[in-house]
Enzyme design. Structure first.
Site, mmCIF file in Angstrom:
data_model
loop_
_atom_site.group_PDB
_atom_site.id
_atom_site.type_symbol
_atom_site.label_atom_id
_atom_site.label_comp_id
_atom_site.label_asym_id
_atom_site.label_seq_id
_atom_site.Cartn_x
_atom_site.Cartn_y
_atom_site.Cartn_z
ATOM 1 N N ARG A 23 51.602 -56.626 2.212
ATOM 2 C CA ARG A 23 50.420 -56.207 2.660
ATOM 3 C C ARG A 23 49.371 -57.372 3.096
ATOM 4 O O ARG A 23 48.747 -57.238 4.301
ATOM 5 C CB ARG A 23 49.944 -55.269 1.851
ATOM 6 C CG ARG A 23 50.584 -53.940 1.439
ATOM 7 C CD ARG A 23 50.004 -52.843 0.767
ATOM 8 N NE ARG A 23 48.835 -52.187 1.538
ATOM 9 C CZ ARG A 23 47.832 -52.745 1.267
ATOM 10 N NH1 ARG A 23 47.378 -53.626 0.313
ATOM 11 N NH2 ARG A 23 46.586 -52.087 1.857
ATOM 12 N N TYR B 240 53.566 -49.356 -1.223
ATOM 13 C CA TYR B 240 53.821 -50.113 -0.180
ATOM 14 C C TYR B 240 53.912 -51.510 -0.671
ATOM 15 O O TYR B 240 53.619 -52.737 0.045
ATOM 16 C CB TYR B 240 52.718 -50.062 1.048
ATOM 17 C CG TYR B 240 52.382 -48.602 1.479
ATOM 18 C CD1 TYR B 240 53.439 -47.852 1.986
ATOM 19 C CD2 TYR B 240 51.180 -47.782 1.112
ATOM 20 C CE1 TYR B 240 53.246 -46.391 2.207
ATOM 21 C CE2 TYR B 240 51.088 -46.552 1.224
ATOM 22 C CZ TYR B 240 52.202 -45.796 2.054
ATOM 23 O OH TYR B 240 51.967 -44.699 2.574
ATOM 24 N N TYR C 290 48.526 -56.710 7.116
ATOM 25 C CA TYR C 290 47.386 -56.225 7.362
ATOM 26 C C TYR C 290 46.078 -56.975 6.684
ATOM 27 O O TYR C 290 45.173 -56.671 6.785
ATOM 28 C CB TYR C 290 47.192 -54.925 6.666
ATOM 29 C CG TYR C 290 48.238 -53.703 6.542
ATOM 30 C CD1 TYR C 290 48.651 -53.283 7.803
ATOM 31 C CD2 TYR C 290 48.864 -53.523 5.270
ATOM 32 C CE1 TYR C 290 49.477 -52.151 7.532
ATOM 33 C CE2 TYR C 290 49.825 -52.551 5.212
ATOM 34 C CZ TYR C 290 50.159 -51.965 6.549
ATOM 35 O OH TYR C 290 50.935 -50.889 6.491
ATOM 36 N N CYS D 121 59.077 -69.576 4.253
ATOM 37 C CA CYS D 121 58.548 -70.436 5.469
ATOM 38 C C CYS D 121 57.970 -69.753 6.439
ATOM 39 O O CYS D 121 58.521 -69.641 7.850
ATOM 40 C CB CYS D 121 59.819 -71.226 5.958
ATOM 41 S SG CYS D 121 60.637 -72.242 4.482
ATOM 42 N N ARG E 199 49.901 -43.613 -1.519
ATOM 43 C CA ARG E 199 48.884 -44.532 -1.806
ATOM 44 C C ARG E 199 47.960 -44.016 -3.120
ATOM 45 O O ARG E 199 48.156 -44.897 -4.212
ATOM 46 C CB ARG E 199 48.007 -45.302 -0.785
ATOM 47 C CG ARG E 199 47.438 -46.404 -1.450
ATOM 48 C CD ARG E 199 46.289 -46.734 -0.369
ATOM 49 N NE ARG E 199 46.561 -46.599 1.148
ATOM 50 C CZ ARG E 199 47.331 -47.958 1.684
ATOM 51 N NH1 ARG E 199 47.374 -49.035 1.079
ATOM 52 N NH2 ARG E 199 47.795 -47.811 2.931
ATOM 53 N N GLU F 294 49.979 -34.503 1.018
ATOM 54 C CA GLU F 294 51.120 -35.684 0.980
ATOM 55 C C GLU F 294 50.562 -36.810 0.565
ATOM 56 O O GLU F 294 50.760 -37.920 1.282
ATOM 57 C CB GLU F 294 51.753 -35.738 2.318
ATOM 58 C CG GLU F 294 52.285 -34.267 3.163
ATOM 59 C CD GLU F 294 52.732 -34.492 4.482
ATOM 60 O OE1 GLU F 294 52.326 -35.571 5.090
ATOM 61 O OE2 GLU F 294 53.126 -33.487 5.080
ATOM 62 N N PRO F 295 49.861 -37.118 -0.571
ATOM 63 C CA PRO F 295 49.589 -38.322 -1.068
ATOM 64 C C PRO F 295 50.525 -39.311 -1.280
ATOM 65 O O PRO F 295 51.513 -39.039 -2.005
ATOM 66 C CB PRO F 295 48.222 -37.835 -2.028
ATOM 67 C CG PRO F 295 49.088 -36.753 -2.847
ATOM 68 C CD PRO F 295 49.867 -35.978 -1.635
HETATM 69 C C1 LIG Z 1 52.412 -42.309 5.059
HETATM 70 C C2 LIG Z 1 52.355 -40.970 5.124
HETATM 71 C C3 LIG Z 1 51.602 -40.080 4.068
HETATM 72 C C4 LIG Z 1 51.184 -41.065 2.926
HETATM 73 O O1 LIG Z 1 50.049 -41.796 3.208
HETATM 74 P P1 LIG Z 1 49.290 -42.320 2.080
HETATM 75 O O2 LIG Z 1 48.001 -43.146 2.774
HETATM 76 O O3 LIG Z 1 50.062 -43.257 1.212
HETATM 77 O O4 LIG Z 1 48.628 -41.275 1.179
HETATM 78 C C5 LIG Z 1 51.730 -38.869 4.143
HETATM 79 N N1 LIG Z 1 52.164 -38.179 5.312
HETATM 80 C C6 LIG Z 1 52.648 -38.698 6.334
HETATM 81 C C7 LIG Z 1 53.220 -37.854 7.425
HETATM 82 C C8 LIG Z 1 52.804 -40.101 6.381
HETATM 83 O O5 LIG Z 1 53.420 -40.813 7.307
#
Ligand SMILES: *Cc1c(COP(=O)(O)O)cnc(C)c1O
Length: 416
Positions: free
Chosen positions: A313, A371, A317, A343, A277, A274-275
């Site tokens: 960001r 993001y 962060y 502001c 970023r 699940e990439p």
């Molecule tokens: C945010 C998230 C991702 C993606 O994370 P990246 O750091 O952007 O690759 C994948 N799976 C789940 C469950 C997430 O919450």
């Protein structure tokens, strides 16, 4: 891989398009993405997974623009969603619901219903209660919901605490020790079918070892489940691969995944990732213009027309983004605080950046594809930025700049 912005003949270009032309045509602030860079990032994963039964599920929350979802859908991607809204986006963008996994700790019943009706691949369930809710919703629809349990492997991903998600103390997922009992429960519920197992240990991960350690723990659990008569078809190892913002040694997908794939050697389960970023982060930048220069004895400020509401960001962060002049000028650089007009003292995009600037100059805030727009807001009644995708010599407006009337269109005043 030269898919990032390049300085050619004195000005920054993305693919074949000068950023100056994008600012002239669509205004600033403006997010700009490169089709070639998005494609290259996806291909990097595809090659790393070549020859294996795998599905790359793009994490929609990183950047949900329809053009980006459509591009990944055309490349064959699945999607990781965290809301009913993201499911609607995926469908509107031509994504295949049968390649969708649904993550998140607080799915509402109407969102479960919509996902069941769309026929998604799997629900990534994060609690005992959610199993019961989902079973009830599926029973109502006379359907069987495919489920996976998000298990916390309890490994330390060594990243920012706000984006570390797989520890025992996180709100996400179920404890490793509880997983067997919860899988037994899932298997006993008539409107659920156990399909997979998943984990997601954090974000912006640069060290490949924690991911491999998580994979090993998950595989141990898969074997325990098999011994208990519960078959697992797919292993979903989440997202989290880091990218280079400054000087990080960001690995290719093949390098990052090597220890994980080694842990998976000889396994027959389908692999899901699940990439987020790492597919979009370095494919986008935020284009902004210097409105005001405020030189000072302690600090000098460059006030730009993008702010924390556009790119949160740095404020959230303390994240570092490279900031480059679109048309670098001669002259001695001086350290500038790059700040927005909002502001809040926390409204900054960069601290102490050595730049030679004049009012009206364009700046490109790099690595802003993930993001960035996705976390933007209307704070200070600021309309959200336009988004543009470049493709070779061409530029496409993929989201119009908001106007202020849209911001209060849903509001109403009390009767007098
Ligand atoms: C945010 C998230 C991702 C993606 O994370 P990246 O750091 O952007 O690759 C994948 N799976 C789940 C469950 C997430 O919450």
């Amino acid at each position: 891989m030269t898919t990032g912005p390049q300085l050619i003949q004195g000005e920054l270009r993305l693919e074949g398009v000068p950023l100056r032309e994008i600012a002239a045509r669509f205004g600033t602030p403006c997010y700009v993405y490169s089709r070639a860079a998005l494609t290259a990032a996806y291909e990097d994963y595809r090659q790393a997974l070549a020859g294996r039964d795998a599905l790359i599920c793009y994490a929609v929350k990183a950047n949900a623009n329809l053009a980006i979802l459509n591009l990944f859908a055309r490349l064959g991607a699945g999607f990781d969603i965290v809301s009913g809204g993201e499911l609607q986006r995926v469908i509107a963008a031509g994504g295949d619901p049968a390649k969708v996994v649904f993550s998140g700790v607080g799915k509402r019943r109407d969102e479960m219903r919509a996902a069941l009706e769309a026929g998604i691949h799997c629900f990534n369930v994060e609690s005992a209660s959610e199993l019961d809710h989902l079973n009830a919703v599926a029973a109502d629809l006379d359907k069987v919901a495919p489920v996976s349990l998000r298990v916390n492997p309890n490994v330390d991903p060594k990243t920012h605490p706000y984006i570390s998600t797989g520890l025992k103390t996180a709100k996400f997922g179920v404890a490793f020790e509880d997983a067997l009992a919860l899988y037994r429960r899932a298997a006993s519920l008539p409107h659920l079918r156990v399909r997979g197992i998943d984990c997601h240990i954090g974000s912006q991960l640069l060290d490949p070892a924690p991911a491999a350690e998580a994979a090993e723990k998950i595989l141990g659990l898969v074997d325990t489940l098999a011994a208990a008569g519960i078959a697992i078809e797919h292993i979903d190892l989440g997202g989290g691969k880091g990218i280079r913002y400054q000087d990080e040694a960001a690995l290719s997908a093949a390098e990052y995944l090597a220890p994980t794939l080694q842990a998976l050697a000889g396994r027959k389960e389908k692999l899901l990732l699940e990439p987020g970023r790492s597919l979009v982060g370095n494919a986008g930048l935020l284009l902004t213009r210097v409105e005001i220069l405020k030189p000072g004895s302690e600090k000098s400020f460059a006030v730009v027309d993008a702010a924390m509401n556009d790119l949160m960001r740095p404020a959230l962060y303390d994240a570092w983004h490279d900031i480059r002049p679109v048309m670098p000028r001669d002259g001695a650089p001086r350290p500038y605080e790059i700040v927005g007009p909002v502001c809040e003292s926390g409204d900054f995009l960069g601290h102490e950046r050595a730049l030679a600037l004049a009012e009206g100059d364009l700046l490109a805030v790099l690595s802003a594809g993930a993001y960035g727009m996705a976390m933007s807001s209307n704070y200070n009644s600021r309309p959200r930025a336009a988004e543009v995708m470049v493709d070779g010599e061409r530029m496409h407006l993929i989201r119009q700049r908001e106007d202020v009337a849209q911001l209060f269109a849903q509001e109403s005043m009390l009767p007098r």
